[in-house]
Design an enzyme around this catalytic site. Structure first.
Site, mmCIF file in Angstrom:
data_model
loop_
_atom_site.group_PDB
_atom_site.id
_atom_site.type_symbol
_atom_site.label_atom_id
_atom_site.label_comp_id
_atom_site.label_asym_id
_atom_site.label_seq_id
_atom_site.Cartn_x
_atom_site.Cartn_y
_atom_site.Cartn_z
ATOM 1 N N PHE A 1 0.870 -0.798 -0.207
ATOM 2 C CA PHE A 1 0.229 0.074 -0.052
ATOM 3 C C PHE A 1 1.005 1.229 0.078
ATOM 4 C CE2 PHE A 1 -2.733 2.615 2.608
ATOM 5 C CZ PHE A 1 -3.341 3.215 1.723
ATOM 6 N N CYS A 2 0.615 1.820 -1.050
ATOM 7 C CA CYS A 2 1.477 3.355 -1.603
ATOM 8 C C CYS A 2 1.709 4.499 -0.045
ATOM 9 C CB CYS A 2 1.399 4.164 -2.379
ATOM 10 S SG CYS A 2 1.696 5.714 -2.289
#
Length: 283
Positions: free
Chosen positions: A140-141
């Site tokens: 997840f960025c």
């Protein structure tokens, strides 16, 4: 400095990525001005970084939630595009006054983002530092914070990613207005919530999409000294976007395995060669 400004309607993930790359290819060919494009996603989508494995997201959760999954032409981590206006920039990196490296161009374009957020009342922390434990493996960025990101009080607010070709770059980025934590956890698993934030959480008020988009435009104009001309995609960009949608972003092979249709490159080269030989006007 003269740039195009393009507002796009809400589109699917595959169409959004096809348009971004089409703009990039046309600009690399010298057929358009530098461009800022603002757009939304319908339905909401998860975009994977270019090199990520498909398995980093829960495909079944995305299906149940009605979210698209698309693979970007740029690197970085996966992003949930839901309550946001996404931006894309195509520009010659040699215009950057700080040098043409990846970090230099991130920081240059961040001046426009910071100025836009400032108009809304968001003060970006100076020179954000990476998290003590950067979790570079985290899919997840927004669980990652690097010195190329935007942060508020140590919490990530905005992430960007680049693709590069010769002296040109495509940068697109996500600054969420609000967050659907339940959806994020269903798609990516457990997360460290204190690592990231969103615009409405910082401001403690609702922010309309149009308000945010206008702030970004004014921010780029002030922060980068840009004079915008409202525009639309050129016929060539429409043609390229259609090719990229049909033969790349709209097919499962690309999303899951990074494979395109075999003749895509030749089709793109033919379209660009014809446009160049026809002396297409810039802009």
């Amino acid at each position: 400095m003269k740039w195009r400004l393009i507002y796009s309607p809400a589109l699917s993930g595959a169409w959004n990525m096809a348009i971004d790359e089409a703009m990039f290819l046309a600009h690399v060919a010298g057929l358009t001005l530098p461009t800022l494009r603002l757009y939304r996603w319908q339905p909401p989508a998860v975009s994977l970084g270019l090199l990520q494995t498909f398995e980093v997201v829960n495909e079944e959760a995305c299906r149940q939630l009605g979210f698209d999954i698309v693979r970007r032409p740029s690197g970085g981590g996966a992003v949930l595009h839901q309550h946001e206006v996404t931006y894309a920039v195509v520009v010659d990196r040699r215009l950057c006054p700080y040098g043409s490296s990846v970090l230099s161009t991130y920081r240059w374009l961040a001046e426009g983002l910071k100025a836009g957020l400032k108009r809304l009342g968001v003060d970006i922390s100076p020179s954000p530092l990476p998290y003590p434990n950067p979790l570079t493996h985290e899919p997840f960025c927004f669980a990652r914070l690097t010195d190329a990101d935007l942060s508020v009080n140590g919490r990530k607010l905005g992430g960007s990613a680049q693709a590069r070709k010769r002296n040109f770059l495509l940068q697109h980025g996500s600054i969420p207005l609000r967050l659907d934590i339940e959806a994020i956890e269903r798609i990516f698993g457990s997360i460290e919530r204190e690592r990231f934030t969103c615009v409405e959480e910082v401001l403690k008020r609702n922010v309309k999409l149009d308000e945010f988009a206008e702030a970004l435009v004014q921010g780029f104009s002030k922060g980068l000294g840009v004079d915008f001309t409202l525009s639309d995609l050129t016929p060539l960009e429409h043609q390229l976007a259609n090719l990229l949608f049909r033969h790349k972003y709209g097919i499962v092979l690309w999303t899951k395995e990074r494979q395109t249709c075999p003749d895509l490159a030749s089709k793109i080269e033919m379209a660009l060669s014809h446009a160049i030989s026809s002396s297409s006007a810039i802009g």
